[in-house]
Write an enzyme that holds these catalytic residues in place. Sequence first.
Site, PDB file in Angstrom:
ATOM      1  N   GLY A  53      -7.687 -35.159  16.439  1.00  0.00           N
ATOM      2  CA  GLY A  53      -7.229 -35.330  15.441  1.00  0.00           C
ATOM      3  C   GLY A  53      -8.491 -34.082  14.554  1.00  0.00           C
ATOM      4  O   GLY A  53      -8.670 -33.782  13.640  1.00  0.00           O
ATOM      5  N   TRP A  55      -7.620 -30.690  14.998  1.00  0.00           N
ATOM      6  CA  TRP A  55      -6.658 -29.431  14.267  1.00  0.00           C
ATOM      7  C   TRP A  55      -5.933 -29.985  13.084  1.00  0.00           C
ATOM      8  O   TRP A  55      -6.222 -29.602  11.656  1.00  0.00           O
ATOM      9  CB  TRP A  55      -5.363 -29.018  14.981  1.00  0.00           C
ATOM     10  CG  TRP A  55      -6.317 -28.161  15.928  1.00  0.00           C
ATOM     11  CD1 TRP A  55      -7.333 -27.730  16.308  1.00  0.00           C
ATOM     12  CD2 TRP A  55      -5.735 -26.840  16.830  1.00  0.00           C
ATOM     13  NE1 TRP A  55      -7.373 -26.649  17.521  1.00  0.00           N
ATOM     14  CE2 TRP A  55      -6.370 -25.912  17.477  1.00  0.00           C
ATOM     15  CE3 TRP A  55      -3.898 -26.625  16.533  1.00  0.00           C
ATOM     16  CZ2 TRP A  55      -5.959 -24.768  18.072  1.00  0.00           C
ATOM     17  CZ3 TRP A  55      -3.861 -25.543  17.224  1.00  0.00           C
ATOM     18  CH2 TRP A  55      -4.251 -25.189  17.790  1.00  0.00           C
ATOM     19  N   ASP A  73       0.682 -37.452  18.728  1.00  0.00           N
ATOM     20  CA  ASP A  73       0.192 -37.658  20.229  1.00  0.00           C
ATOM     21  C   ASP A  73       0.617 -39.073  20.770  1.00  0.00           C
ATOM     22  O   ASP A  73       0.683 -39.877  19.996  1.00  0.00           O
ATOM     23  CB  ASP A  73      -0.751 -37.134  20.164  1.00  0.00           C
ATOM     24  CG  ASP A  73      -1.738 -36.567  21.561  1.00  0.00           C
ATOM     25  OD1 ASP A  73      -2.021 -35.733  21.263  1.00  0.00           O
ATOM     26  OD2 ASP A  73      -2.315 -38.000  22.392  1.00  0.00           O
ATOM     27  N   ASP A  92       5.094 -40.271  22.207  1.00  0.00           N
ATOM     28  CA  ASP A  92       6.203 -38.556  23.618  1.00  0.00           C
ATOM     29  C   ASP A  92       7.099 -38.329  23.048  1.00  0.00           C
ATOM     30  O   ASP A  92       7.943 -38.513  22.413  1.00  0.00           O
ATOM     31  CB  ASP A  92       6.417 -39.847  25.003  1.00  0.00           C
ATOM     32  CG  ASP A  92       6.712 -39.167  25.876  1.00  0.00           C
ATOM     33  OD1 ASP A  92       7.116 -37.755  25.640  1.00  0.00           O
ATOM     34  OD2 ASP A  92       7.302 -39.126  27.145  1.00  0.00           O
ATOM     35  N   ASP A 114      -1.966 -27.551  19.987  1.00  0.00           N
ATOM     36  CA  ASP A 114      -3.354 -27.169  21.294  1.00  0.00           C
ATOM     37  C   ASP A 114      -3.214 -28.405  22.135  1.00  0.00           C
ATOM     38  O   ASP A 114      -4.428 -28.930  22.460  1.00  0.00           O
ATOM     39  CB  ASP A 114      -4.399 -27.143  19.958  1.00  0.00           C
ATOM     40  CG  ASP A 114      -6.113 -27.052  20.830  1.00  0.00           C
ATOM     41  OD1 ASP A 114      -5.586 -26.489  21.967  1.00  0.00           O
ATOM     42  OD2 ASP A 114      -7.069 -27.914  20.718  1.00  0.00           O
ATOM     43  N   LYS A 154      -0.946 -23.607  23.062  1.00  0.00           N
ATOM     44  CA  LYS A 154      -2.182 -22.994  23.485  1.00  0.00           C
ATOM     45  C   LYS A 154      -1.491 -23.047  25.029  1.00  0.00           C
ATOM     46  O   LYS A 154      -0.379 -23.993  25.267  1.00  0.00           O
ATOM     47  CB  LYS A 154      -3.399 -24.147  23.757  1.00  0.00           C
ATOM     48  CG  LYS A 154      -3.679 -23.772  24.671  1.00  0.00           C
ATOM     49  CD  LYS A 154      -5.046 -24.642  24.645  1.00  0.00           C
ATOM     50  CE  LYS A 154      -5.244 -26.259  25.567  1.00  0.00           C
ATOM     51  NZ  LYS A 154      -6.783 -27.002  24.655  1.00  0.00           N
TER      52      LYS A 154
END
Length: 198
Positions: A53, A55, A73, A92, A114, A154
């Site tokens: 958490g 970000w 997530d 998911d 990320d 990312k």
Amino acid sequence: MPQNSYEKPDFWSRKAFSEGYPARSVYKLQEIDEKFGFIKKNYKVLDLGAAPGSWTTFLLRKMDGSGEVVSCDLNPLSKDVKADNLTFIQGDLNAAEIRKQIKSHGPFDLVVCDAAPKTTGNKMVDTARSEQLVEMAVWYAQDMLKPGGNFCVKIFQSGAQQTILKNMREIFTKAQGFKPEACRKESFETFLIGVGKK
């Protein structure tokens, strides 16, 4: 044998802890925001692969009670990551039901990701898994961003990033790679940035 820098807290890890962030990754987003001016008040932001958490926390602090942050997530966020303008969806990101749930909160001004795959130590396997996550994030950006919206994701550096950037240039007015200083020196991660969804 010298300690691997992943095992000992570096400057960024200590700074994160002292400033109340769950992880050092927050400073990567801070650098991205400083360079590209991504986060504005009253924005709707989607944070993919958000746990624990950091970000999400940075987004909430930057928007200061305005707008909305939707985080998703497989794992829960740290228990102290909460706000009235935060919606957390656990599940998911590839599941149709989760996509539908996220879409009901959109469209978004900004999509950030990320997420990293579970690493095996095998660079080929890890970069392939990272590419799959990036392609999923690009799909979310294409499907759920408002026109003019921005995106960052990312990626573990490999031959694929040029192909992904080429695809992103079809979606955004500008797409480029950017490696924040807060990335560990030995890390082969970098970020792909999409500016101004067409």
